[in-house]
Design a protein around this motif. Structure first.
Motif, mmCIF file in Angstrom:
data_model
loop_
_atom_site.group_PDB
_atom_site.id
_atom_site.type_symbol
_atom_site.label_atom_id
_atom_site.label_comp_id
_atom_site.label_asym_id
_atom_site.label_seq_id
_atom_site.Cartn_x
_atom_site.Cartn_y
_atom_site.Cartn_z
ATOM 1 N N VAL A 53 81.169 71.680 48.451
ATOM 2 C CA VAL A 53 79.742 71.644 48.092
ATOM 3 C C VAL A 53 79.439 70.506 47.119
ATOM 4 C CG1 VAL A 53 77.893 72.955 46.946
ATOM 5 C CG2 VAL A 53 79.439 74.100 48.541
ATOM 6 N N ASP A 54 80.375 70.178 46.255
ATOM 7 C CA ASP A 54 80.165 69.140 45.249
ATOM 8 C C ASP A 54 80.541 67.739 45.731
ATOM 9 O OD1 ASP A 54 79.245 70.983 43.344
ATOM 10 O OD2 ASP A 54 81.299 71.440 42.717
ATOM 11 N N LEU A 55 80.997 67.617 46.972
ATOM 12 C CA LEU A 55 81.385 66.306 47.486
ATOM 13 C C LEU A 55 80.189 65.644 48.172
ATOM 14 C CD1 LEU A 55 84.868 67.268 48.988
ATOM 15 C CD2 LEU A 55 84.400 66.159 46.798
ATOM 16 N N PRO A 56 79.773 64.472 47.705
ATOM 17 C CA PRO A 56 78.587 63.809 48.260
ATOM 18 C C PRO A 56 78.719 63.544 49.760
ATOM 19 C CG PRO A 56 79.358 62.675 46.279
ATOM 20 C CD PRO A 56 80.394 63.695 46.640
ATOM 21 N N GLY A 57 77.719 63.952 50.513
ATOM 22 C CA GLY A 57 77.677 63.670 51.942
ATOM 23 C C GLY A 57 78.563 64.542 52.801
ATOM 24 N N ALA A 58 79.204 65.548 52.216
ATOM 25 C CA ALA A 58 80.065 66.434 53.008
ATOM 26 C C ALA A 58 79.206 67.398 53.813
ATOM 27 C CB ALA A 58 81.024 67.198 52.099
ATOM 28 N N ASP A 59 79.513 67.514 55.097
ATOM 29 C CA ASP A 59 78.769 68.400 55.994
ATOM 30 C C ASP A 59 79.718 69.357 56.696
ATOM 31 O OD1 ASP A 59 76.143 67.199 55.691
ATOM 32 O OD2 ASP A 59 76.906 65.526 56.887
ATOM 33 N N LEU A 60 79.246 70.582 56.917
ATOM 34 C CA LEU A 60 80.003 71.592 57.641
ATOM 35 C C LEU A 60 79.419 71.722 59.033
ATOM 36 C CD1 LEU A 60 81.932 74.025 58.000
ATOM 37 C CD2 LEU A 60 80.209 75.420 56.827
ATOM 38 N N GLU A 61 80.285 71.699 60.053
ATOM 39 C CA GLU A 61 79.863 71.871 61.441
ATOM 40 C C GLU A 61 80.729 72.938 62.106
ATOM 41 O OE1 GLU A 61 79.991 68.219 63.625
ATOM 42 O OE2 GLU A 61 78.694 67.169 62.210
ATOM 43 N N HIS A 62 80.183 73.514 63.157
ATOM 44 C CA HIS A 62 80.932 74.471 63.973
ATOM 45 C C HIS A 62 80.873 74.045 65.436
ATOM 46 C CE1 HIS A 62 80.017 77.038 60.438
ATOM 47 N NE2 HIS A 62 81.253 77.418 60.650
ATOM 48 N N ALA B 47 87.375 54.778 54.217
ATOM 49 C CA ALA B 47 87.581 54.049 55.472
ATOM 50 C C ALA B 47 86.280 53.860 56.253
ATOM 51 C CB ALA B 47 88.600 54.781 56.335
ATOM 52 N N LEU B 48 85.204 54.491 55.791
ATOM 53 C CA LEU B 48 83.909 54.351 56.472
ATOM 54 C C LEU B 48 83.318 52.966 56.223
ATOM 55 C CD1 LEU B 48 82.303 57.770 55.439
ATOM 56 C CD2 LEU B 48 83.163 57.164 57.704
ATOM 57 N N PRO B 49 82.516 52.467 57.161
ATOM 58 C CA PRO B 49 81.782 51.229 56.888
ATOM 59 C C PRO B 49 80.914 51.429 55.647
ATOM 60 C CG PRO B 49 81.490 51.917 59.178
ATOM 61 C CD PRO B 49 82.221 53.019 58.471
ATOM 62 N N LYS B 50 80.708 50.390 54.895
ATOM 63 C CA LYS B 50 79.924 50.485 53.651
ATOM 64 C C LYS B 50 78.595 51.210 53.861
ATOM 65 C CE LYS B 50 82.501 48.232 50.677
ATOM 66 N NZ LYS B 50 83.174 48.930 49.627
ATOM 67 N N SER B 51 77.952 50.972 54.993
ATOM 68 C CA SER B 51 76.633 51.580 55.252
ATOM 69 C C SER B 51 76.714 53.094 55.431
ATOM 70 C CB SER B 51 75.997 50.948 56.481
ATOM 71 O OG SER B 51 76.828 51.157 57.619
ATOM 72 N N ASN B 52 77.887 53.631 55.761
ATOM 73 C CA ASN B 52 78.040 55.082 55.969
ATOM 74 C C ASN B 52 78.707 55.786 54.797
ATOM 75 O OD1 ASN B 52 76.955 54.709 58.462
ATOM 76 N ND2 ASN B 52 78.746 55.339 59.611
ATOM 77 N N GLN B 53 79.155 55.028 53.786
ATOM 78 C CA GLN B 53 79.834 55.662 52.663
ATOM 79 C C GLN B 53 78.838 56.473 51.831
ATOM 80 O OE1 GLN B 53 82.192 52.854 50.480
ATOM 81 N NE2 GLN B 53 83.654 52.640 52.141
ATOM 82 N N PRO B 54 79.251 57.671 51.400
ATOM 83 C CA PRO B 54 78.350 58.509 50.597
ATOM 84 C C PRO B 54 78.092 57.880 49.237
ATOM 85 C CG PRO B 54 80.527 59.483 50.710
ATOM 86 C CD PRO B 54 80.541 58.281 51.611
ATOM 87 N N ARG B 55 76.940 58.163 48.716
ATOM 88 C CA ARG B 55 76.584 57.689 47.375
ATOM 89 C C ARG B 55 77.060 58.717 46.370
ATOM 90 N NH1 ARG B 55 71.366 54.196 48.229
ATOM 91 N NH2 ARG B 55 71.678 53.862 50.434
ATOM 92 N N THR B 56 77.823 58.251 45.413
ATOM 93 C CA THR B 56 78.372 59.179 44.410
ATOM 94 C C THR B 56 77.568 59.150 43.143
ATOM 95 O OG1 THR B 56 79.926 57.481 43.699
ATOM 96 C CG2 THR B 56 80.688 59.090 45.297
ATOM 97 N N LYS C 219 82.955 67.209 57.529
ATOM 98 C CA LYS C 219 82.894 65.769 57.786
ATOM 99 C C LYS C 219 82.214 65.050 56.638
ATOM 100 C CE LYS C 219 82.611 66.042 62.828
ATOM 101 N NZ LYS C 219 81.840 65.602 64.011
ATOM 102 N N VAL C 220 82.524 63.760 56.535
ATOM 103 C CA VAL C 220 81.810 62.849 55.660
ATOM 104 C C VAL C 220 81.541 61.601 56.500
ATOM 105 C CG1 VAL C 220 83.932 61.897 54.616
ATOM 106 C CG2 VAL C 220 81.737 61.650 53.445
ATOM 107 N N GLY C 221 80.294 61.161 56.533
ATOM 108 C CA GLY C 221 79.933 59.994 57.341
ATOM 109 C C GLY C 221 80.264 60.176 58.805
#
Length: 119
Positions: free
Chosen positions: A15-24, A110-119, A34-36
């Motif tokens: 929950v505290d990780l920027p841009g982290a998403d849960l999928e099923h 390892a994500l492209p700069k444009s997809n990296q989460p903002r911290t 996932k991130v990015g």
């Protein structure tokens, strides 16, 4: 720590990780984090064994498998780059959080700069 607690700690920590998403999307019995758009953690239940699967640097993954009986090669994943963590006597909350953080940063960096989460 038991396996249920392991999954709760790992899931709650994201929950505290920027841009982290849960999928099923794979299966309702699999939690895919996932991130990015890239997977950094999976959780599922093998028969009687809830597990957490995380990405790890190959050298670090090998060392972790040697040091901790409850860390094995990644279930259904590339055994060099992924680890499976199970509940047991060798894994504690601090280690789980560190492994989740390491996996997240390994994938995010390892994500492209444009997809990296903002911290």
């Amino acid at each position: 720590m038991d396996a249920q607690e392991l999954q709760k700690i790992a899931g709650d920590f994201t929950v505290d990780l920027p841009g982290a998403d849960l999928e099923h999307r794979l299966d309702p019995d699999w939690d895919v984090y996932k991130v990015g758009g890239k997977v950094f953690m999976l959780m599922t239940d093998l028969p009687g064994r809830p597990i957490v699967i995380l990405k790890a640097d190959p050298d670090h993954a090998a060392a972790l498998r040697e040091q901790y009986a409850d860390i094995t090669p990644g279930y259904h994943m590339n055994k060099k780059h992924w680890i499976t963590v199970e509940g047991g006597g060798t894994v504690d909350e601090k280690l789980v959080k560190q492994l989740v953080t390491d996996s997240y940063h390994l994938v995010a960096s390892a994500l492209p700069k444009s997809n990296q989460p903002r911290t």
